[in-house]
Design a protein around this motif. Structure first.
Motif, PDB file in Angstrom:
ATOM      1  N   ARG A 234       0.858  -1.186   0.000  1.00  0.00           N
ATOM      2  CA  ARG A 234       0.000   0.000   0.000  1.00  0.00           C
ATOM      3  C   ARG A 234       0.898   1.242   0.000  1.00  0.00           C
ATOM      4  N   ILE A 235       0.772   2.058  -1.042  1.00  0.00           N
ATOM      5  CA  ILE A 235       1.686   3.186  -1.208  1.00  0.00           C
ATOM      6  C   ILE A 235       0.889   4.466  -1.404  1.00  0.00           C
TER       7      ILE A 235
ATOM      8  N   MET B 214       3.098  11.982 -10.379  1.00  0.00           N
ATOM      9  CA  MET B 214       2.297  11.174 -11.297  1.00  0.00           C
ATOM     10  C   MET B 214       3.123  10.062 -11.924  1.00  0.00           C
ATOM     11  N   ALA B 215       4.385  10.360 -12.264  1.00  0.00           N
ATOM     12  CA  ALA B 215       5.244   9.317 -12.828  1.00  0.00           C
ATOM     13  C   ALA B 215       5.458   8.195 -11.821  1.00  0.00           C
ATOM     14  N   ALA B 216       5.663   8.564 -10.544  1.00  0.00           N
ATOM     15  CA  ALA B 216       5.857   7.548  -9.509  1.00  0.00           C
ATOM     16  C   ALA B 216       4.599   6.709  -9.327  1.00  0.00           C
ATOM     17  N   ALA B 217       3.440   7.368  -9.282  1.00  0.00           N
ATOM     18  CA  ALA B 217       2.188   6.633  -9.107  1.00  0.00           C
ATOM     19  C   ALA B 217       1.991   5.616 -10.229  1.00  0.00           C
ATOM     20  N   ARG B 218       2.253   6.045 -11.461  1.00  0.00           N
ATOM     21  CA  ARG B 218       2.066   5.136 -12.595  1.00  0.00           C
ATOM     22  C   ARG B 218       3.078   4.003 -12.552  1.00  0.00           C
ATOM     23  N   ALA B 219       4.350   4.337 -12.271  1.00  0.00           N
ATOM     24  CA  ALA B 219       5.394   3.312 -12.262  1.00  0.00           C
ATOM     25  C   ALA B 219       5.131   2.273 -11.178  1.00  0.00           C
ATOM     26  N   LEU B 220       4.713   2.717  -9.994  1.00  0.00           N
ATOM     27  CA  LEU B 220       4.467   1.796  -8.886  1.00  0.00           C
ATOM     28  C   LEU B 220       3.229   0.956  -9.140  1.00  0.00           C
ATOM     29  N   ALA B 221       2.185   1.552  -9.716  1.00  0.00           N
ATOM     30  CA  ALA B 221       0.973   0.782 -10.034  1.00  0.00           C
ATOM     31  C   ALA B 221       1.270  -0.291 -11.077  1.00  0.00           C
ATOM     32  N   ARG B 222       2.140   0.023 -12.023  1.00  0.00           N
ATOM     33  CA  ARG B 222       2.510  -0.964 -13.048  1.00  0.00           C
ATOM     34  C   ARG B 222       3.212  -2.169 -12.443  1.00  0.00           C
ATOM     35  N   LYS B 223       3.820  -1.980 -11.269  1.00  0.00           N
ATOM     36  CA  LYS B 223       4.499  -3.080 -10.578  1.00  0.00           C
ATOM     37  C   LYS B 223       3.548  -3.856  -9.668  1.00  0.00           C
TER      38      LYS B 223
ATOM     39  N   HIS C 195       1.517  -2.550  -7.175  1.00  0.00           N
ATOM     40  CA  HIS C 195       1.254  -1.986  -5.861  1.00  0.00           C
ATOM     41  C   HIS C 195      -0.100  -1.267  -5.848  1.00  0.00           C
ATOM     42  N   VAL C 196      -0.672  -1.136  -4.666  1.00  0.00           N
ATOM     43  CA  VAL C 196      -1.925  -0.404  -4.480  1.00  0.00           C
ATOM     44  C   VAL C 196      -1.559   1.046  -4.183  1.00  0.00           C
ATOM     45  N   VAL C 197      -1.791   1.933  -5.149  1.00  0.00           N
ATOM     46  CA  VAL C 197      -1.261   3.294  -5.090  1.00  0.00           C
ATOM     47  C   VAL C 197      -2.385   4.313  -4.931  1.00  0.00           C
ATOM     48  N   THR C 198      -2.214   5.212  -3.947  1.00  0.00           N
ATOM     49  CA  THR C 198      -3.117   6.339  -3.750  1.00  0.00           C
ATOM     50  C   THR C 198      -2.331   7.622  -3.948  1.00  0.00           C
ATOM     51  N   LEU C 199      -2.790   8.457  -4.862  1.00  0.00           N
ATOM     52  CA  LEU C 199      -2.140   9.727  -5.173  1.00  0.00           C
ATOM     53  C   LEU C 199      -2.941  10.855  -4.529  1.00  0.00           C
TER      54      LEU C 199
ATOM     55  N   ILE D   7      -0.460  14.132 -20.436  1.00  0.00           N
ATOM     56  CA  ILE D   7      -0.020  12.783 -20.806  1.00  0.00           C
ATOM     57  C   ILE D   7       0.127  11.915 -19.556  1.00  0.00           C
ATOM     58  N   LEU D   8       0.688  12.479 -18.497  1.00  0.00           N
ATOM     59  CA  LEU D   8       0.865  11.718 -17.260  1.00  0.00           C
ATOM     60  C   LEU D   8      -0.454  11.531 -16.522  1.00  0.00           C
ATOM     61  N   HIS D   9      -1.326  12.549 -16.584  1.00  0.00           N
ATOM     62  CA  HIS D   9      -2.572  12.515 -15.826  1.00  0.00           C
ATOM     63  C   HIS D   9      -3.618  11.614 -16.464  1.00  0.00           C
ATOM     64  N   ASP D  10      -3.721  11.674 -17.799  1.00  0.00           N
ATOM     65  CA  ASP D  10      -4.728  10.872 -18.485  1.00  0.00           C
ATOM     66  C   ASP D  10      -4.451   9.379 -18.256  1.00  0.00           C
ATOM     67  N   GLY D  11      -5.454   8.671 -17.876  1.00  0.00           N
ATOM     68  CA  GLY D  11      -5.280   7.236 -17.691  1.00  0.00           C
ATOM     69  C   GLY D  11      -4.722   6.836 -16.341  1.00  0.00           C
ATOM     70  N   LEU D  12      -4.603   7.790 -15.391  1.00  0.00           N
ATOM     71  CA  LEU D  12      -4.105   7.409 -14.064  1.00  0.00           C
ATOM     72  C   LEU D  12      -4.990   6.327 -13.443  1.00  0.00           C
ATOM     73  N   GLU D  13      -6.299   6.544 -13.476  1.00  0.00           N
ATOM     74  CA  GLU D  13      -7.201   5.589 -12.837  1.00  0.00           C
ATOM     75  C   GLU D  13      -7.195   4.255 -13.561  1.00  0.00           C
ATOM     76  N   SER D  14      -7.147   4.286 -14.893  1.00  0.00           N
ATOM     77  CA  SER D  14      -7.109   3.025 -15.630  1.00  0.00           C
ATOM     78  C   SER D  14      -5.798   2.287 -15.406  1.00  0.00           C
ATOM     79  N   ALA D  15      -4.764   3.035 -14.991  1.00  0.00           N
ATOM     80  CA  ALA D  15      -3.478   2.407 -14.663  1.00  0.00           C
ATOM     81  C   ALA D  15      -3.494   1.813 -13.261  1.00  0.00           C
ATOM     82  N   GLY D  16      -4.598   2.022 -12.522  1.00  0.00           N
ATOM     83  CA  GLY D  16      -4.705   1.443 -11.189  1.00  0.00           C
ATOM     84  C   GLY D  16      -4.409   2.399 -10.063  1.00  0.00           C
ATOM     85  N   VAL D  17      -4.322   3.713 -10.358  1.00  0.00           N
ATOM     86  CA  VAL D  17      -4.002   4.717  -9.352  1.00  0.00           C
ATOM     87  C   VAL D  17      -5.293   5.344  -8.836  1.00  0.00           C
ATOM     88  N   ALA D  18      -5.457   5.387  -7.508  1.00  0.00           N
ATOM     89  CA  ALA D  18      -6.598   6.072  -6.895  1.00  0.00           C
ATOM     90  C   ALA D  18      -6.194   7.517  -6.636  1.00  0.00           C
ATOM     91  N   LEU D  19      -6.795   8.445  -7.379  1.00  0.00           N
ATOM     92  CA  LEU D  19      -6.458   9.868  -7.255  1.00  0.00           C
ATOM     93  C   LEU D  19      -7.462  10.541  -6.330  1.00  0.00           C
TER      94      LEU D  19
END
Length: 396
Positions: A2-3, A13-22, A24-28, A106-118
């Motif tokens: 949980r991050i 945003m880059a960190a949130a996306r990178a960690l979600a791709r691995k 992890h459960v990411v909250t931004l 570019i970084l913001h679009d698709g955050l939620e679909s990448a698994g990031v809770a904003l």
């Protein structure tokens, strides 16, 4: 794991996306109700583009930005002071000038679909420390617990002062005002162009592509350097008189300068010299400008933040505190080198005395002509100078 990632800027945003791709459960968490980019344009280097490639975003940035192949800096007599070319590093190398809003989108679009809770409107003010910390916002709401907290809330970070109370982050006495304009003839394509009046005045033009609205005109970001104490005066002063001065100093920039008719077209930028020591404290880690903010002289701010984000995700293991200690040790051998260079370069380009520009003019022009000098300068420009090995996945 949980991050929490604090801060919805480029590094966050880059960190949130990178960690979600691995996995992890990411909250931004972001303080503003509506996240927004700050500033005008920026230059992404090959090292930062390599990190974006790991996020699957490099092609979008290249397509929507503008290719930059050299840095051209001259004094008011037209004498070449800075001549740095990406081709001196690799024949096919280039940087990308991009509107900050374009990179943000570019970084913001698709955050939620990448698994990031904003979660917006969450202004994190403090934390309850422990093996699994809880974050507390200014309204008193609690968020967490988390296994890891990534602090990416910028050079004026609030959490940094609580985690590393001995950290220093003084504001540079010099900053800049920025504005975007159309480059109708393409006169500034392919180059970050700068003009210097000693070190008391520096102005430049950076191509940034067509902007976030996808318009037809190619845009550039124009910047004018000045002391922070003079920014209010500039923004409330006689813009017509300023235009005459700017055109007299750089006649070729007249088609750009004449587009500025209202001070409201400009945004201000100030910078901090961030000195933290260790970036990590238990299950907390600083990244981006919160860890290593510098002046913009080497064009590495966003670049280093994106690399931080991707490398953190690459290195993170089950033992979060141990992982982040290893991460910060490796990253400091990269970012620390650029902090050192920026600290020494800044007075040569932004200062009121004669010594800085004298050293600049006496050093950079001869160095660019010396054997190997152009190659060293190109390595510095591309963000690839590093003490220690670059992870294979982040090699340009």
């Amino acid at each position: 794991m949980r991050i929490a990632v604090v801060g919805c800027g480029v590094a966050g945003m880059a960190a949130a996306r990178a960690l979600a791709r691995k996995g992890h459960v990411v909250t931004l968490l972001e303080a503003f109700q509506q996240p927004r980019p700050l500033g005008s344009g920026l230059l992404l280097q090959p090292s930062g583009l390599a990190a974006l490639r790991q996020l699957g975003l490099a092609e979008q940035v290249v397509a929507r930005g503008a290719r930059v192949e050299r840095l051209d800096g001259r004094d008011l007599r037209g004498r070449l002071i800075m001549d740095m070319r990406y081709a001196d590093w690799r024949p096919d190398a280039f940087g990308v000038g991009v509107h900050r809003a374009t990179l943000f989108d570019i970084l913001h679009d698709g955050l939620e679909s990448a698994g990031v809770a904003l979660r917006t409107g969450v202004d994190v003010a403090s934390f309850e420390h422990g093996a699994a910390p809880v974050l507390v916002d200014t309204a008193g709401a609690r968020h967490g617990p988390f296994d890891l907290v990534v602090v990416a809330d910028g050079s004026a970070s609030r959490l940094r002062a609580q985690l590393r109370p001995d950290a220093k982050a003084p504001v540079y006495p010099w900053g800049a005002v920025w504005a975007n304009a159309r480059d109708e003839t393409g006169a500034f394509a392919g180059s970050l162009s700068q003009r210097y009046d000693r070190a008391s005045t520096m102005m430049g033009v950076l191509p940034i592509g067509r902007g976030p609205d996808g318009g037809r005109a190619e845009l550039v970001s124009f910047f004018w350097s000045l002391p922070v104490t003079q920014m209010d005066g500039f923004l409330s002063g006689d813009l017509a008189a300023w235009r005459r001065r700017a055109v007299a100093m750089w006649p070729q920039a007249a088609p750009i300068v004449e587009q500025f008719q209202d001070p409201a077209q400009f945004s201000r930028a100030s910078y901090r010299d961030v000195r933290v020591g260790r970036w990590s404290q238990g299950p907390f880690v600083l990244i981006g400008d919160a860890a290593h903010g510098t002046s913009p002289q080497l064009g590495q701010g966003a670049n280093m933040g994106i690399i931080d984000a991707v490398e953190l995700a690459e290195r993170l293991g089950e033992d979060a505190p141990r992982s982040v200690r290893g991460f910060q040790a490796a990253r400091r051998r990269h970012a620390g080198l650029y902090q050192f260079m920026s600290r020494w370069l800044t007075p040569m380009f932004q200062s009121g005395g004669w010594l800085g520009p004298f050293v600049r003019d006496a050093v950079f022009t001869p160095m660019s002509k010396a054997p190997g000098g152009r190659q060293i300068a190109a390595r510095a420009l591309t963000g690839t100078l590093r003490l220690g090995r670059t992870p294979k996945s982040l090699r340009p």
